[in-house]
Design an enzyme around this catalytic site. Structure first.
Site, PDB file in Angstrom:
ATOM      1  N   GLU A   8       0.875  -1.184   0.000  1.00 55.92           N
ATOM      2  CA  GLU A   8       0.000   0.000   0.000  1.00 55.92           C
ATOM      3  C   GLU A   8       0.903   1.221   0.000  1.00 55.92           C
ATOM      4  O   GLU A   8       1.006   1.951   0.980  1.00 55.92           O
ATOM      5  CB  GLU A   8      -0.958   0.018   1.196  1.00 55.92           C
ATOM      6  N   HIS A  10       2.240   4.638  -2.092  1.00 59.40           N
ATOM      7  CA  HIS A  10       1.640   5.548  -3.057  1.00 59.40           C
ATOM      8  C   HIS A  10       2.632   6.508  -3.702  1.00 59.40           C
ATOM      9  O   HIS A  10       3.701   6.770  -3.173  1.00 59.40           O
ATOM     10  CB  HIS A  10       0.542   6.363  -2.381  1.00 59.40           C
ATOM     11  N   HIS A 164      -9.111   0.934  -0.860  1.00 63.05           N
ATOM     12  CA  HIS A 164      -8.346   1.896  -0.054  1.00 63.05           C
ATOM     13  C   HIS A 164      -9.271   2.993   0.465  1.00 63.05           C
ATOM     14  O   HIS A 164     -10.235   3.360  -0.207  1.00 63.05           O
ATOM     15  CB  HIS A 164      -7.236   2.490  -0.946  1.00 63.05           C
ATOM     16  N   ASP A 287       2.363   2.117   3.946  1.00 63.16           N
ATOM     17  CA  ASP A 287       1.475   3.235   3.602  1.00 63.16           C
ATOM     18  C   ASP A 287       2.309   4.493   3.357  1.00 63.16           C
ATOM     19  O   ASP A 287       1.898   5.602   3.668  1.00 63.16           O
ATOM     20  CB  ASP A 287       0.391   3.497   4.662  1.00 63.16           C
TER      21      ASP A 287
END
Ligand code: MN
Length: 327
Positions: A8, A10, A164, A287
Site C-alpha cells: 500500500e 503511493h 483503499h 502506507d
C-alpha cells in the site's frame, strides 16, 4: 527481515498531487509532496535500508474516485497508469504496479483493468473507496448491480482489488461535526472503508464471484475485531440474514479478503487479526508516504510472532497473491 514486499505504497502525478492537502499542516505537506513525487531516489534508499525488496505502487487518494466527470476520470486514470508502467519498467526488480480505475463507468473501469493487467503487467488494482459520478454530491458504492459485470472481469483477470480509504463526502460527515480530528486516518477512513467492505459481503457479490480477492489496509479497518459481533447480532435478531448473501460475514471475510499492516503498526491488533484470519491472509505494508517506512519495518521485524509467520506476512503471502514469482 530482508526481502519484504510492501503493497500500500503511493505516488502522485501532478494532477493528483494536491489531493488530501487539507488534512495536513503546511510543513508536513511540503515533506509529503516531495515524498509523493519521488520513486527512484529517497524511496529506494529507504527500501534498501529497511529490507523492502519490492513495492507495489499505487496512485494517492482520493484521486480518480473524486473526479465526477467520467471521461476526465478515465483520462487521469490512464495517465497515472501509463506513468506508473514507465516507472516500473525502470526497476521491475523493485517496483510493480496496481492500477487506478475510473469506477465512474464500470465498463470503462473493466477495460482499463484489463489493459493494465494484460498489457502493462500490473498485479491488480487499488481503488479509493466510493466514486463521485457526474455530480460531486454522489457517493456510488460498488455493491450496486451496475458493478456486477466489472466484478466478473476482476475475477476473470484473477486480479486482487485493494479497497483503499477516502473521507466521507461533506454531506455525510454530520456525525463528525465539531470533531474534525476524527476525519482521515484517525477514524473516518476506517469507518468508511469497513462499511463499504460489509456492503460488498452482504450484497452476495462473493456468492456470484467466489474467487474475488479484496485487500483492506490498516489491519482490516477494524473489521477483525468486530467480525464475531456482526455475525452474532445477525444470528439472533428476527430478520436473521436478511441480506442477499448466503453465508455469514466471517465466511466471506476469511475466504475473499486479505489485510495489510499499513499504518497500523501495533502487535495487539496484528495478533487479533491473526486469530481471526490466520497468518496466510495478512501482508506487510507501510502506507508510504503518509506513514514512515522505518516505523513500519522496525515494528514488523521485531514483533513477537513466529519466524514462519513473519516470512509469510512479510513476503510469501504477497508473492502468492500477486503472482510475483516462485514462493
Ligand atoms: Mn494509503
Amino acid at each position: 527481515m530482508q526481502g519484504k514486499i510492501a503493497l500500500e505504497e503511493h505516488f502522485a502525478i501532478p494532477e493528483t498531487l494536491d489531493n488530501a492537502h487539507d488534512i495536513f499542516p503546511d510543513r508536513v505537506w511540503r515533506e509529503l509532496e516531495s515524498r509523493n513525487r519521488d520513486i527512484h531516489g529517497g524511496r529506494l534508499a529507504l527500501m534498501d535500508e529497511y529490507g523492502i525488496e519490492t513495492m507495489l505502487l499505487s496512485l494517492n487518494a482520493p484521486a480518480v474516485q473524486a473526479i465526477p466527470d467520467p471521461s476526465r476520470a478515465y483520462e487521469i486514470a490512464r495517465k497515472a497508469n501509463d506513468f506508473l508502467a514507465e516507472q516500473v519498467g525502470k526497476r521491475p526488480d523493485r517496483f510493480q504496479g496496481l492500477a487506478a480505475l475510473p469506477m465512474q463507468d464500470p465498463e470503462v473501469a473493466a477495460r482499463e483493468l484489463e489493459r493494465c493487467v494484460t498489457q502493462l503487467g500490473f498485479r491488480g488494482a487499488l481503488v479509493n473507496g466510493f466514486s463521485q459520478v457526474n455530480d460531486a454530491e454522489t457517493a456510488v458504492y460498488y455493491d450496486l448491480p451496475q458493478y456486477r459485470p466489472f466484478w466478473a472481469a476482476v475475477e476473470r483477470l484473477d486480479a486482487p482489488f485493494y479497497l483503499h480509504p477516502r473521507n466521507p463526502l461533506p454531506r455525510d460527515r454530520r456525525i463528525y461535526e465539531g470533531h474534525a480530528w476524527l476525519l482521515g486516518p484517525v477514524w473516518a477512513f476506517g469507518q468508511e472503508t469497513a462499511v463499504h467492505a460489509l456492503r460488498l459481503m452482504g450484497s452476495g457479490l462473493f456468492d456470484a464471484h467466489p474467487r474475488l480477492q479484496i485487500v483492506l489496509g490498516h489491519l482490516g479497518e477494524n473489521l477483525p475485531y468486530a467480525m464475531w459481533r456482526i455475525d452474532n447480532a445477525n444470528g439472533w435478531v428476527e430478520n436473521r440474514h436478511s441480506y442477499a448473501a448466503k453465508k455469514r460475514m466471517r465466511d466471506y471475510f476469511c475466504a475473499n479478503f486479505h489485510i495489510t499492516t499499513s499504518g497500523n503498526f501495533h502487535t495487539q491488533a496484528l495478533l487479533d487479526a491473526m486469530l481471526v484470519l490466520g497468518a496466510d491472509r495478512i501482508l506487510f505494508s507501510a502506507d508510504w508516504p503518509f506513514e514512515n517506512i522505518d516505523h513500519a519495518a522496525r515494528w514488523f521485524d521485531s514483533c513477537p510472532i513466529s519466524e514462519n509467520d513473519r516470512m509469510k506476512i512479510g513476503r510469501t503471502n504477497a508473492m502468492r497473491l500477486f503472482k510475483l514469482g516462485e514462493v
